[in-house]
Design a protein around this motif. Structure first.
Motif, PDB file in Angstrom:
ATOM      1  N   VAL A   1       9.159   3.321  -5.279  1.00 56.57           N
ATOM      2  CA  VAL A   1       8.033   2.631  -4.657  1.00 56.57           C
ATOM      3  C   VAL A   1       8.407   2.414  -3.196  1.00 56.57           C
ATOM      4  O   VAL A   1       9.415   1.765  -2.905  1.00 56.57           O
ATOM      5  N   VAL A   2       7.632   2.952  -2.270  1.00 57.19           N
ATOM      6  CA  VAL A   2       7.951   2.836  -0.843  1.00 57.19           C
ATOM      7  C   VAL A   2       6.804   2.143  -0.127  1.00 57.19           C
ATOM      8  O   VAL A   2       5.650   2.573  -0.212  1.00 57.19           O
ATOM      9  N   LEU A   3       7.134   1.052   0.576  1.00 60.83           N
ATOM     10  CA  LEU A   3       6.175   0.330   1.406  1.00 60.83           C
ATOM     11  C   LEU A   3       6.722   0.287   2.817  1.00 60.83           C
ATOM     12  O   LEU A   3       7.862  -0.143   3.028  1.00 60.83           O
ATOM     13  N   THR A   4       5.918   0.725   3.791  1.00 60.40           N
ATOM     14  CA  THR A   4       6.399   0.730   5.173  1.00 60.40           C
ATOM     15  C   THR A   4       5.345   0.163   6.108  1.00 60.40           C
ATOM     16  O   THR A   4       4.171   0.565   6.058  1.00 60.40           O
ATOM     17  N   VAL A   5       5.751  -0.787   6.937  1.00 62.45           N
ATOM     18  CA  VAL A   5       4.888  -1.309   7.989  1.00 62.45           C
ATOM     19  C   VAL A   5       4.884  -0.307   9.137  1.00 62.45           C
ATOM     20  O   VAL A   5       5.947   0.100   9.623  1.00 62.45           O
ATOM     21  N   LEU A   6       3.698   0.093   9.563  1.00 64.78           N
ATOM     22  CA  LEU A   6       3.568   1.043  10.671  1.00 64.78           C
ATOM     23  C   LEU A   6       2.493   0.559  11.632  1.00 64.78           C
ATOM     24  O   LEU A   6       1.540  -0.113  11.237  1.00 64.78           O
ATOM     25  N   HIS A   7       2.644   0.959  12.908  1.00 66.44           N
ATOM     26  CA  HIS A   7       1.595   0.736  13.901  1.00 66.44           C
ATOM     27  C   HIS A   7       0.892   2.040  14.268  1.00 66.44           C
ATOM     28  O   HIS A   7      -0.264   2.014  14.679  1.00 66.44           O
ATOM     29  N   ASP A   8       1.595   3.152  14.141  1.00 68.02           N
ATOM     30  CA  ASP A   8       1.048   4.451  14.513  1.00 68.02           C
ATOM     31  C   ASP A   8       0.216   4.993  13.348  1.00 68.02           C
ATOM     32  O   ASP A   8       0.755   5.412  12.319  1.00 68.02           O
ATOM     33  N   LEU A   9      -1.092   5.021  13.507  1.00 71.19           N
ATOM     34  CA  LEU A   9      -1.960   5.463  12.420  1.00 71.19           C
ATOM     35  C   LEU A   9      -1.808   6.956  12.151  1.00 71.19           C
ATOM     36  O   LEU A   9      -1.998   7.402  11.013  1.00 71.19           O
ATOM     37  N   ASN A  10      -1.453   7.728  13.159  1.00 72.91           N
ATOM     38  CA  ASN A  10      -1.245   9.156  12.926  1.00 72.91           C
ATOM     39  C   ASN A  10       0.001   9.401  12.075  1.00 72.91           C
ATOM     40  O   ASN A  10       0.017  10.315  11.245  1.00 72.91           O
ATOM     41  N   LEU A  11       1.048   8.606  12.260  1.00 71.16           N
ATOM     42  CA  LEU A  11       2.209   8.726  11.383  1.00 71.16           C
ATOM     43  C   LEU A  11       1.831   8.340   9.955  1.00 71.16           C
ATOM     44  O   LEU A  11       2.276   8.974   8.989  1.00 71.16           O
ATOM     45  N   ALA A  12       1.009   7.311   9.819  1.00 76.05           N
ATOM     46  CA  ALA A  12       0.545   6.919   8.479  1.00 76.05           C
ATOM     47  C   ALA A  12      -0.251   8.050   7.845  1.00 76.05           C
ATOM     48  O   ALA A  12      -0.080   8.365   6.664  1.00 76.05           O
ATOM     49  N   MET A  13      -1.121   8.686   8.619  1.00 72.10           N
ATOM     50  CA  MET A  13      -1.925   9.785   8.090  1.00 72.10           C
ATOM     51  C   MET A  13      -1.072  10.991   7.701  1.00 72.10           C
ATOM     52  O   MET A  13      -1.424  11.755   6.811  1.00 72.10           O
ATOM     53  N   THR A  14       0.055  11.151   8.382  1.00 72.34           N
ATOM     54  CA  THR A  14       0.916  12.301   8.119  1.00 72.34           C
ATOM     55  C   THR A  14       1.798  12.080   6.896  1.00 72.34           C
ATOM     56  O   THR A  14       1.972  12.994   6.076  1.00 72.34           O
ATOM     57  N   TYR A  15       2.368  10.878   6.743  1.00 72.80           N
ATOM     58  CA  TYR A  15       3.415  10.672   5.739  1.00 72.80           C
ATOM     59  C   TYR A  15       3.027   9.766   4.576  1.00 72.80           C
ATOM     60  O   TYR A  15       3.670   9.816   3.526  1.00 72.80           O
ATOM     61  N   ALA A  16       2.030   8.911   4.744  1.00 74.29           N
ATOM     62  CA  ALA A  16       1.699   7.972   3.677  1.00 74.29           C
ATOM     63  C   ALA A  16       0.704   8.584   2.697  1.00 74.29           C
ATOM     64  O   ALA A  16      -0.127   9.422   3.064  1.00 74.29           O
ATOM     65  N   ASP A  17       0.805   8.153   1.453  1.00 74.58           N
ATOM     66  CA  ASP A  17      -0.165   8.524   0.434  1.00 74.58           C
ATOM     67  C   ASP A  17      -1.283   7.496   0.351  1.00 74.58           C
ATOM     68  O   ASP A  17      -2.450   7.842   0.196  1.00 74.58           O
ATOM     69  N   ASP A  18      -0.896   6.223   0.454  1.00 76.36           N
ATOM     70  CA  ASP A  18      -1.842   5.122   0.357  1.00 76.36           C
ATOM     71  C   ASP A  18      -1.735   4.240   1.590  1.00 76.36           C
ATOM     72  O   ASP A  18      -0.731   4.284   2.312  1.00 76.36           O
ATOM     73  N   ALA A  19      -2.755   3.444   1.809  1.00 77.13           N
ATOM     74  CA  ALA A  19      -2.757   2.505   2.939  1.00 77.13           C
ATOM     75  C   ALA A  19      -3.316   1.169   2.499  1.00 77.13           C
ATOM     76  O   ALA A  19      -4.316   1.115   1.762  1.00 77.13           O
ATOM     77  N   TRP A  20      -2.640   0.111   2.926  1.00 76.43           N
ATOM     78  CA  TRP A  20      -3.174  -1.249   2.839  1.00 76.43           C
ATOM     79  C   TRP A  20      -3.432  -1.685   4.274  1.00 76.43           C
ATOM     80  O   TRP A  20      -2.521  -1.621   5.126  1.00 76.43           O
ATOM     81  N   VAL A  21      -4.633  -2.121   4.569  1.00 78.70           N
ATOM     82  CA  VAL A  21      -4.979  -2.560   5.917  1.00 78.70           C
ATOM     83  C   VAL A  21      -5.254  -4.057   5.881  1.00 78.70           C
ATOM     84  O   VAL A  21      -6.153  -4.520   5.163  1.00 78.70           O
ATOM     85  N   LEU A  22      -4.469  -4.803   6.655  1.00 73.14           N
ATOM     86  CA  LEU A  22      -4.642  -6.252   6.754  1.00 73.14           C
ATOM     87  C   LEU A  22      -5.457  -6.589   7.998  1.00 73.14           C
ATOM     88  O   LEU A  22      -5.275  -5.989   9.059  1.00 73.14           O
ATOM     89  N   GLU A  23      -6.334  -7.573   7.844  1.00 74.18           N
ATOM     90  CA  GLU A  23      -7.158  -8.059   8.952  1.00 74.18           C
ATOM     91  C   GLU A  23      -7.244  -9.574   8.839  1.00 74.18           C
ATOM     92  O   GLU A  23      -7.809 -10.099   7.881  1.00 74.18           O
ATOM     93  N   ASN A  24      -6.619 -10.264   9.790  1.00 70.32           N
ATOM     94  CA  ASN A  24      -6.635 -11.731   9.783  1.00 70.32           C
ATOM     95  C   ASN A  24      -6.194 -12.320   8.452  1.00 70.32           C
ATOM     96  O   ASN A  24      -6.792 -13.272   7.939  1.00 70.32           O
ATOM     97  N   GLY A  25      -5.151 -11.727   7.870  1.00 65.30           N
ATOM     98  CA  GLY A  25      -4.590 -12.251   6.641  1.00 65.30           C
ATOM     99  C   GLY A  25      -5.284 -11.811   5.379  1.00 65.30           C
ATOM    100  O   GLY A  25      -4.834 -12.142   4.273  1.00 65.30           O
ATOM    101  N   HIS A  26      -6.357 -11.067   5.503  1.00 65.75           N
ATOM    102  CA  HIS A  26      -7.089 -10.560   4.343  1.00 65.75           C
ATOM    103  C   HIS A  26      -6.758  -9.079   4.147  1.00 65.75           C
ATOM    104  O   HIS A  26      -6.490  -8.355   5.110  1.00 65.75           O
ATOM    105  N   LEU A  27      -6.816  -8.629   2.918  1.00 68.65           N
ATOM    106  CA  LEU A  27      -6.667  -7.204   2.629  1.00 68.65           C
ATOM    107  C   LEU A  27      -8.033  -6.557   2.828  1.00 68.65           C
ATOM    108  O   LEU A  27      -8.910  -6.618   1.967  1.00 68.65           O
ATOM    109  N   ALA A  28      -8.195  -5.932   4.000  1.00 72.52           N
ATOM    110  CA  ALA A  28      -9.493  -5.370   4.369  1.00 72.52           C
ATOM    111  C   ALA A  28      -9.811  -4.113   3.579  1.00 72.52           C
ATOM    112  O   ALA A  28     -10.983  -3.831   3.308  1.00 72.52           O
ATOM    113  N   ALA A  29      -8.773  -3.348   3.237  1.00 72.02           N
ATOM    114  CA  ALA A  29      -8.985  -2.108   2.486  1.00 72.02           C
ATOM    115  C   ALA A  29      -7.673  -1.679   1.870  1.00 72.02           C
ATOM    116  O   ALA A  29      -6.591  -1.914   2.431  1.00 72.02           O
TER     117      ALA A  29
END
Length: 266
Positions: free
Chosen positions: A194-222
């Motif tokens: 199980v791998v969880l990584t905090v990233l700021h670069d969305l292109n790196l996330a699009m390249t290497y991640a399978d799933d995404a959790w997006v936080l917005e003001n403390g809420h799980l936006a998606a």
């Protein structure tokens, strides 16, 4: 699997995370995304056990995090923080060997040293093995710390999964080592972790991640697959930019271009 149930966290009177609910699956890289202050590092610290829960529960492999024996959890779960401070001039090899401490019964074994050598090789650090850690550049230190956490969970447990939690692992790295670091995380996931990584670069996330959790003001936006989650409307709303998704050769993943939003007239 790591599962969060109704997870909230306060810092003083301020609500940092609000009713986070979801699961991180083995065999997949999940990117934890969001603007500054959204709660990404706080959530990762809750998953790691560094912070105590405000409310809700976290389960590793179906077992509440509070019920794990710390040593047993440390043999399965490794954490790369944003910053790692080391005051003593230990050689790089000794710093990486620290990752094996949860497994040691007394002194290190030939197998522990073999694992350390393999991690040094994987992260292209073999030539630095004898260097005092404080003499390294910031990027080199980050790679040494990644090698350390990989040695901690190098071998799969007899039952259950390995958990790799990375807080901005590409910070301070050049482009080649950013890709190498996330490729290593991807390999760990493909081996069942199980791998969880905090990233700021969305292109790196699009390249290497399978799933995404997006936080917005403390809420799980998606939360969901990268393809489902990282769409233009959500990116523009959460990150406050104009966005375009372009196709790129030889890849089913798009490439993201962002533009600043026009400043409003004063």
């Amino acid at each position: 699997m790591i599962t969060a149930h109704n997870l909230s966290f306060y810092r003083g009177p301020r609500l940092i995370l609000d009713r986070i609910e979801g699961s991180l699956r083995p065999g997949r890289v999940t990117a934890l995304l969001g603007p500054n202050g959204a709660g990404k590092s706080t959530l990762l610290k809750l998953f790691s056990g560094e912070l105590s829960l405000g409310s809700g529960t976290i389960e590793f492999y179906g077992k509440n995090i509070s019920q794990w024996v710390p040593r047993e959890l440390a043999q399965r779960r490794a954490v790369l923080p944003q910053e790692s401070h080391l005051a003593f001039a230990f050689p790089v090899r000794e710093v990486v060997l620290m990752g094996r401490f949860p497994h040691l019964q007394g002194s290190e074994t030939p197998r522990d040293r073999e694992i350390v050598d393999a991690a040094l090789h994987k992260l292209e650090l073999t030539q630095l093995a004898g260097r005092p850690y404080p003499t390294l550049s910031g990027g080199e230190k980050q790679r040494v710390q990644l090698a350390r956490v990989l040695t901690q969970i190098w071998e799969p447990p007899a039952t259950g999964h390995r958990y790799l939690l990375l807080d901005e692992p590409t910070a301070g790295l050049d482009l080649a080592h950013q890709h190498a670091t996330l490729h290593a995380a991807q390999i760990w996931a493909r081996a069942g972790a199980v791998v969880l990584t905090v990233l700021h670069d969305l292109n790196l996330a699009m390249t290497y991640a399978d799933d995404a959790w997006v936080l917005e003001n403390g809420h799980l936006a998606a939360a969901g697959s990268v393809e489902e989650v990282l769409q233009v409307p959500l990116i523009e709303r959460v990150f406050q930019v104009k966005a375009e998704l372009l196709s790129r050769p030889n890849s089913s993943r798009p490439f993201l271009i962002t533009h600043p939003r026009p400043l409003q007239n004063q």
